[in-house]
Design a protein around this motif. Structure first.
Motif, short mmCIF file in Angstrom:
data_model
loop_
_atom_site.label_atom_id
_atom_site.label_comp_id
_atom_site.label_asym_id
_atom_site.label_seq_id
_atom_site.Cartn_x
_atom_site.Cartn_y
_atom_site.Cartn_z
N ILE A 149 0.87 -1.18 0.00
CA ILE A 149 0.00 0.00 0.00
C ILE A 149 0.90 1.23 0.00
O ILE A 149 1.87 1.29 0.77
N GLU A 150 0.60 2.18 -0.88
CA GLU A 150 1.43 3.38 -0.96
C GLU A 150 0.77 4.51 -0.18
O GLU A 150 -0.42 4.79 -0.37
N VAL A 151 1.54 5.11 0.69
CA VAL A 151 1.03 6.17 1.56
C VAL A 151 1.75 7.47 1.19
O VAL A 151 2.97 7.53 1.26
N VAL A 152 0.98 8.47 0.77
CA VAL A 152 1.59 9.76 0.43
C VAL A 152 1.00 10.82 1.36
O VAL A 152 -0.21 11.05 1.38
N ASP A 190 5.75 17.21 0.45
CA ASP A 190 6.17 18.57 0.82
C ASP A 190 7.14 18.59 2.00
O ASP A 190 8.34 18.69 1.81
N VAL A 191 6.63 18.45 3.22
CA VAL A 191 7.50 18.52 4.40
C VAL A 191 7.50 17.15 5.08
O VAL A 191 6.83 16.23 4.63
N ILE A 192 8.23 17.05 6.18
CA ILE A 192 8.27 15.77 6.89
C ILE A 192 7.00 15.61 7.73
O ILE A 192 6.63 16.50 8.50
N ALA A 213 7.31 10.26 7.23
CA ALA A 213 7.07 10.39 5.79
C ALA A 213 7.97 11.54 5.33
O ALA A 213 7.75 12.69 5.71
N ILE A 214 8.99 11.20 4.54
CA ILE A 214 10.03 12.17 4.20
C ILE A 214 10.02 12.43 2.69
O ILE A 214 10.01 11.47 1.90
N PRO A 215 10.01 13.70 2.27
CA PRO A 215 10.01 13.99 0.83
C PRO A 215 11.25 13.40 0.17
O PRO A 215 12.37 13.52 0.69
N GLY A 216 11.08 12.73 -0.96
CA GLY A 216 12.21 12.19 -1.70
C GLY A 216 12.73 10.86 -1.18
O GLY A 216 13.69 10.31 -1.70
N LYS A 217 12.10 10.33 -0.13
CA LYS A 217 12.56 9.05 0.42
C LYS A 217 11.33 8.21 0.76
O LYS A 217 10.30 8.77 1.14
N THR A 218 11.42 6.91 0.56
CA THR A 218 10.30 6.03 0.90
C THR A 218 10.70 5.13 2.06
O THR A 218 11.69 4.40 1.97
N CYS A 255 -1.06 12.42 12.05
CA CYS A 255 0.31 12.85 11.75
C CYS A 255 1.02 13.11 13.08
O CYS A 255 0.49 13.80 13.94
N ALA A 256 2.19 12.54 13.23
CA ALA A 256 2.89 12.62 14.52
C ALA A 256 4.16 13.47 14.45
O ALA A 256 5.01 13.40 15.32
N GLU A 257 4.29 14.26 13.38
CA GLU A 257 5.45 15.15 13.26
C GLU A 257 4.89 16.52 12.89
O GLU A 257 4.19 16.64 11.87
N PHE A 258 5.19 17.54 13.70
CA PHE A 258 4.60 18.85 13.42
C PHE A 258 4.95 19.28 11.99
O PHE A 258 6.11 19.31 11.62
N CYS A 259 3.90 19.62 11.22
CA CYS A 259 4.12 19.83 9.78
C CYS A 259 3.48 21.12 9.28
O CYS A 259 3.44 21.35 8.07
N GLY A 260 2.99 21.96 10.18
CA GLY A 260 2.40 23.22 9.73
C GLY A 260 1.12 23.51 10.48
O GLY A 260 0.75 22.81 11.43
N ILE A 261 0.42 24.51 10.03
CA ILE A 261 -0.73 25.04 10.77
C ILE A 261 -1.86 24.01 10.90
O ILE A 261 -2.61 24.02 11.85
#
Lengths: 102, 185
Positions: free
Chosen positions: B72-75, B113-115, B129-134, B151-157
């Motif tokens: 399963i692909e998660v984006v 976009d971001v982590i 979930a890191i941009p450019g890496k799976t 989402c468990a990593e602060f990623c914006g507003i």
């Protein structure tokens, strides 16, 4: 009881200082090895050498300290070294049995 | 695991209660016995089996290639999740992850976009979930039901609202639902 020299305090951190350097080296070696797709046997050998070097260093320090338990601080230092030796074997030993990279 | 921790918790509480209710009993145990018993013997009995169990379970859940596990692909994207099912005709869902019960699946997690960090507390640990890496997370839901992810990593507003649902169904139901999604125009 003999007076304690300030430098003796370093003995308190020696054991877990070594545990920490083992963590840094194991972490770095593992990450670099997997990133550059080294053979699993080579990664395991590297990890084993890091582990053996630290166990040997801790054993040498314990051997050295065994004859120097002249005050409480040095007695505590000896037991922290023993604790660090157990912790090093317990936390890093299983790495040698696990799959190094996916 | 739960009952084991319950037993240990009860043992500690009983020992604590006895020190209050029967001070004479507590006095009979020397400080050295408390330290050696509670600080060395107890952890020495409890921790090694737990570590061994965790290591074996972890090895079993490693996403090793070539095992025929559903992919399963998660984006992740500010501020939502897209799930793709390439093994089931390329269906996609947004903020809703379908999983089969009792079967391992490999989640291939990335970001545009971001982590971010994929986290379903009841099913598995977090994985970034890191941009450019799976990154690949193998997980297995043992029972059917609805679970919630965040989402468990602060990623914006909108980070706090970056949630998703996980629907775990029997494997046949899972295939029927996901195949149905793929067939939709």
């Amino acid at each position: 009881m003999s007076p304690t020299r300030p430098a003796s305090l370093l003995w308190l951190v020696a054991g877990f200082g070594l545990w920490s350097t083992a963590l840094i080296l194991v972490y770095a070696l593992h990450a670099v090895g997997c990133a550059f797709v080294w053979p699993p046997a080579a990664i395991r050998l590297g990890l084993a050498l890091v582990l053996l070097a630290h166990v040997a260093a801790l054993l040498a320090l314990i051997h050295h300290q065994r004859r120097r338990t002249v005050n409480l601080l040095l007695q505590v230092a000896l037991w922290t070294l023993v604790a660090a030796l157990v912790a090093t074997a317990f936390t890093y030993g299983p790495l040698l049995l696990l799959t190094p990279c996916v | 695991m739960f009952f084991g921790s319950l037993v240990l918790f009860a043992l500690v509480m009983v020992a604590l209660a006895l020190t209050f209710l029967c001070p004479n009993w507590a006095r009979r145990v020397s400080p050295a016995q408390w330290i050696i018993g509670g600080g060395l013997v107890l952890p020495a009995l409890v921790l090694p089996p737990l570590v061994a169990w965790a290591l074996v379970a972890g090895e079993r859940l490693l996403p090793l290639p070539g095992q025929g596990v559903t992919r399963i692909e998660v984006v992740a994207e500010q501020f939502g999740w897209q799930f793709g099912y390439p093994d089931q005709g390329g269906a996609t869902t947004v903020n809703l992850l379908h999983l089969p019960a009792g079967e391992p699946v490999d989640l291939h997690i990335t970001s545009t976009d971001v982590i971010h960090s994929f986290w379903v507390p009841q099913l598995a640990g977090k994985l970034d979930a890191i941009p450019g890496k799976t990154n690949v997370l193998r997980l297995q839901a043992d029972r059917t039901g609805t679970f919630y992810g965040q989402c468990a990593e602060f990623c914006g507003i909108g980070h706090a609202f970056m949630r998703f649902e996980v629907e775990v169904r029997e494997p046949d139901d899972f295939l029927r639902v996901v195949d149905g999604l793929a067939a939709e125009p």
